[in-house]
Motif scaffolding. Structure first.
Motif, PDB file in Angstrom:
ATOM      1  N   ASP A  74       0.837  -1.209   0.000  1.00 45.94           N
ATOM      2  CA  ASP A  74       0.000   0.000   0.000  1.00 45.94           C
ATOM      3  C   ASP A  74       0.871   1.258   0.000  1.00 45.94           C
ATOM      4  O   ASP A  74       0.468   2.298   0.532  1.00 45.94           O
ATOM      5  CB  ASP A  74      -0.943   0.045   1.218  1.00 45.94           C
ATOM      6  CG  ASP A  74      -1.936  -1.099   1.230  1.00 45.94           C
ATOM      7  OD1 ASP A  74      -2.607  -1.294   0.200  1.00 45.94           O
ATOM      8  OD2 ASP A  74      -2.031  -1.795   2.247  1.00 45.94           O
ATOM      9  N   GLN A  76       2.628   4.643  -0.824  1.00 43.27           N
ATOM     10  CA  GLN A  76       2.260   5.845  -1.552  1.00 43.27           C
ATOM     11  C   GLN A  76       3.226   6.964  -1.207  1.00 43.27           C
ATOM     12  O   GLN A  76       3.903   6.909  -0.177  1.00 43.27           O
ATOM     13  CB  GLN A  76       0.825   6.260  -1.224  1.00 43.27           C
ATOM     14  CG  GLN A  76      -0.196   5.222  -1.647  1.00 43.27           C
ATOM     15  CD  GLN A  76      -1.611   5.746  -1.551  1.00 43.27           C
ATOM     16  OE1 GLN A  76      -1.878   6.917  -1.750  1.00 43.27           O
ATOM     17  NE2 GLN A  76      -2.539   4.858  -1.229  1.00 43.27           N
ATOM     18  N   SER A  77       3.246   7.990  -2.062  1.00 42.06           N
ATOM     19  CA  SER A  77       4.191   9.080  -1.833  1.00 42.06           C
ATOM     20  C   SER A  77       3.607  10.412  -2.265  1.00 42.06           C
ATOM     21  O   SER A  77       2.722  10.479  -3.122  1.00 42.06           O
ATOM     22  CB  SER A  77       5.496   8.815  -2.603  1.00 42.06           C
ATOM     23  OG  SER A  77       5.243   8.809  -3.998  1.00 42.06           O
ATOM     24  N   THR A 121      -5.317   6.164   1.287  1.00 45.05           N
ATOM     25  CA  THR A 121      -4.659   7.073   0.353  1.00 45.05           C
ATOM     26  C   THR A 121      -3.943   8.171   1.119  1.00 45.05           C
ATOM     27  O   THR A 121      -4.468   8.708   2.102  1.00 45.05           O
ATOM     28  CB  THR A 121      -5.674   7.711  -0.617  1.00 45.05           C
ATOM     29  OG1 THR A 121      -6.731   8.307   0.133  1.00 45.05           O
ATOM     30  CG2 THR A 121      -6.243   6.669  -1.556  1.00 45.05           C
ATOM     31  N   ASP A 210      -7.792   1.184  -7.706  1.00 44.95           N
ATOM     32  CA  ASP A 210      -6.327   1.193  -7.813  1.00 44.95           C
ATOM     33  C   ASP A 210      -5.809   1.744  -9.142  1.00 44.95           C
ATOM     34  O   ASP A 210      -4.822   1.224  -9.686  1.00 44.95           O
ATOM     35  CB  ASP A 210      -5.758  -0.208  -7.579  1.00 44.95           C
ATOM     36  CG  ASP A 210      -5.958  -0.691  -6.149  1.00 44.95           C
ATOM     37  OD1 ASP A 210      -5.792   0.132  -5.235  1.00 44.95           O
ATOM     38  OD2 ASP A 210      -6.279  -1.882  -5.960  1.00 44.95           O
ATOM     39  N   THR A 212      -3.771   4.580 -11.438  1.00 41.96           N
ATOM     40  CA  THR A 212      -2.714   5.553 -11.191  1.00 41.96           C
ATOM     41  C   THR A 212      -3.165   6.890 -11.763  1.00 41.96           C
ATOM     42  O   THR A 212      -3.756   6.947 -12.841  1.00 41.96           O
ATOM     43  CB  THR A 212      -1.371   5.101 -11.813  1.00 41.96           C
ATOM     44  OG1 THR A 212      -0.376   6.100 -11.556  1.00 41.96           O
ATOM     45  CG2 THR A 212      -1.489   4.889 -13.309  1.00 41.96           C
ATOM     46  N   GLN A 260       2.926   3.444 -11.903  1.00 41.46           N
ATOM     47  CA  GLN A 260       2.963   4.779 -11.326  1.00 41.46           C
ATOM     48  C   GLN A 260       3.123   5.792 -12.454  1.00 41.46           C
ATOM     49  O   GLN A 260       3.671   5.475 -13.524  1.00 41.46           O
ATOM     50  CB  GLN A 260       4.101   4.936 -10.330  1.00 41.46           C
ATOM     51  CG  GLN A 260       3.819   4.347  -8.959  1.00 41.46           C
ATOM     52  CD  GLN A 260       2.725   5.089  -8.224  1.00 41.46           C
ATOM     53  OE1 GLN A 260       2.461   6.263  -8.478  1.00 41.46           O
ATOM     54  NE2 GLN A 260       2.055   4.403  -7.307  1.00 41.46           N
ATOM     55  N   ALA A 307       6.215   3.193  -5.092  1.00 43.78           N
ATOM     56  CA  ALA A 307       5.935   4.621  -4.982  1.00 43.78           C
ATOM     57  C   ALA A 307       6.901   5.370  -5.897  1.00 43.78           C
ATOM     58  O   ALA A 307       8.016   4.909  -6.162  1.00 43.78           O
ATOM     59  CB  ALA A 307       6.091   5.092  -3.545  1.00 43.78           C
TER      60      ALA A 307
END
Length: 343
Positions: A74, A76-77, A121, A210, A212, A260, A307
Motif C-alpha cells: 500500500d 504511496q508518496s 490514500t 487502484d 494511477t 505509477q 511509490a
C-alpha cells in the motif's frame, strides 16, 4: 441499302457501349474511393493511441546509499518541496502496521509508527498530511489519520472508500475511483489542501479501483487499475482540470495495474506495472493529450506496486515488488530524451 445502314449503325452503337462502360467503371471505382475517404479520417484518432514509432529515451540510474528498512505494501508518496513523503503498511507481522518516511537526497528519516488501514490514500488537507479511507476487516472506511498529530477523524471522507487512486497538488488532492460499500466507484473527489473541503469533481467512464493518477498542464490523467469484472483496465482517461471535461480516451495495448505516473518535463510518464501477477513490466510510456508513445527506455527492473516522486528533476522509485519479490531498494532515474517530444 439495308446492309450499308446496318454497318453505319454498329460503329455508333459500339462507341456508345464503350462510353457507357467507361462511365460505369468510373462510377463504381470512383464512388468506392470516395466512400472510403471518411473511414480513413475516422481511423486517424485510433492511430494516435498507438505507438507507431518509439520515442528515443536514455535512462540513467543511480542508487542512493540508503533504502527502506523493510518492504512496504500500500506504499504511496507525496512530493513536498525537496522531500518525498512515503507511507505504507507492513507486509508481515514483524513490524508495526504502518509507517511513514521523509526522503531527501541526503537520507531517509522515519516518522512515527501508526496503525494505517490497508488500501488508504496519502493526501494533503488543511495543510497537513493524512492517510484517508482504507479498509478495516474488509470494510471501507470514511476516517483519516493525521500523520503529524496522530489525530483520527471519523467522517473525513464523504463516503467510505478504499483503494482509490490519488493525485496531490499544492492546491488540491484528487481521489479517483476506489472501492466503496456499493462496489467499485467511478467518482472523482477534490479535496482542498488549505481548508479541507471536499466536492464531487466528476465521473469516470467506468468504475475502477487502484488506478494511477497524475495532474499537470491543466490535465488530470487516469490510467489502468482493476475493473469490476476483475480484469485490468487498458484505458487512459484525460480530463481538462479547468472545465472538468473528459477530453480524450486513449488505449494501451494491454490492461495494466500497479503502475505509477509522474509529471516531469511537461509530460506524463507511465512507469512499470503489471498485466497479471506473474507478468511485471519495466516499460516507460509518454502520455500526451492525444497520444501514447512507448519509449526506448526501461526501468532497471520490472516493477509493480511501488511509490514514485520527482525530486531535483529526477524520478525517485521507492520499494515495490520485482519478479524476485518485495524490495526495499530506492532507485533514482534521469531520463534523457534524444528526439523532439511528441505533440
Amino acid at each position: 441499302m439495308i446492309i450499308q445502314s446496318r454497318w453505319r449503325v454498329r460503329p455508333r452503337f459500339f462507341v456508345f457501349l464503350m462510353t457507357l462502360m467507361v462511365i460505369l467503371i468510373w462510377l463504381i471505382f470512383g464512388h468506392a474511393g470516395f466512400s472510403h475517404a471518411p473511414n480513413t479520417s475516422q481511423a486517424r484518432p485510433k492511430l494516435l493511441t498507438a505507438h507507431r514509432t518509439s520515442l528515443p529515451v536514455r535512462c540513467l540510474t543511480h542508487y542512493p546509499a540508503f533504502a527502506l528498512p523493510f518492504p512496504l505494501k500500500d506504499i504511496q508518496s507525496i512530493t513536498l518541496g525537496n522531500n518525498i513523503l512515503v507511507a505504507g503498511t507492513s507486509r508481515d507481522n514483524s513490524h508495526s502496521q504502518g509507517v511513514s518516511y521523509a526522503i531527501s537526497p541526503g537520507g531517509l528519516v522515519q516518522g512515527p509508527s501508526l496503525s494505517l488501514p490497508a488500501g488508504g490514500t496519502l493526501l494533503i488537507s488543511q495543510n497537513m498530511t493524512w492517510w484517508a479511507g482504507g479498509s478495516t476487516h474488509n470494510t471501507p472506511d470514511t476516517s483519516a489519520i493525521n500523520l503529524q498529530s496522530h489525530q483520527t477523524l471519523s467522517n473525513f471522507l464523504p463516503v467510505a472508500l478504499s483503494n482509490a487512486g490519488v493525485a496531490v497538488t499544492s492546491r488540491a488532492s484528487y481521489l479517483v475511483g476506489g472501492n466503496s460499500h456499493g462496489g467499485f466507484s467511478a467518482r472523482i473527489y477534490q479535496l482542498s489542501s488549505s481548508n479541507g473541503t471536499i466536492q464531487n469533481w466528476g465521473l469516470l467512464p467506468q468504475a475502477v479501483k487502484d488506478p494511477t493518477v497524475q495532474v499537470g498542464n491543466n490535465m488530470l490523467v487516469v490510467a489502468g487499475g482493476i475493473l469490476p469484472n476483475g480484469s485490468m483496465n487498458s484505458s487512459v482517461w484525460i480530463y481538462q482540470l479547468s472545465s472538468h471535461h473528459l477530453i480524450n480516451t486513449l488505449q494501451l495495448p494491454y490492461g495494466i495495474s500497479g503502475a505509477q505516473m509522474v509529471y516531469l518535463q511537461h509530460h506524463f510518464w507511465l512507469l512499470g506495472g503489471e498485466t497479471s501477477p506473474h507478468h511485471l513490466l519495466s516499460t516507460i510510456w509518454v502520455i500526451t493529450s492525444h497520444s501514447l508513445i512507448l519509449t526506448t527506455a526501461h526501468l532497471p527492473t520490472a516493477l509493480t506496486q511501488f511509490a514514485a516522486g520527482v525530486m531535483n528533476h529526477q524520478i525517485w522509485i521507492i520499494g515495490g515488488v520485482t519478479p524476485a519479490g518485495p524490495t526495499t531498494t530506492i532507485r533514482v532515474l534521469k531520463l534523457i530524451v534524444s528526439a523532439p517530444y511528441p505533440h
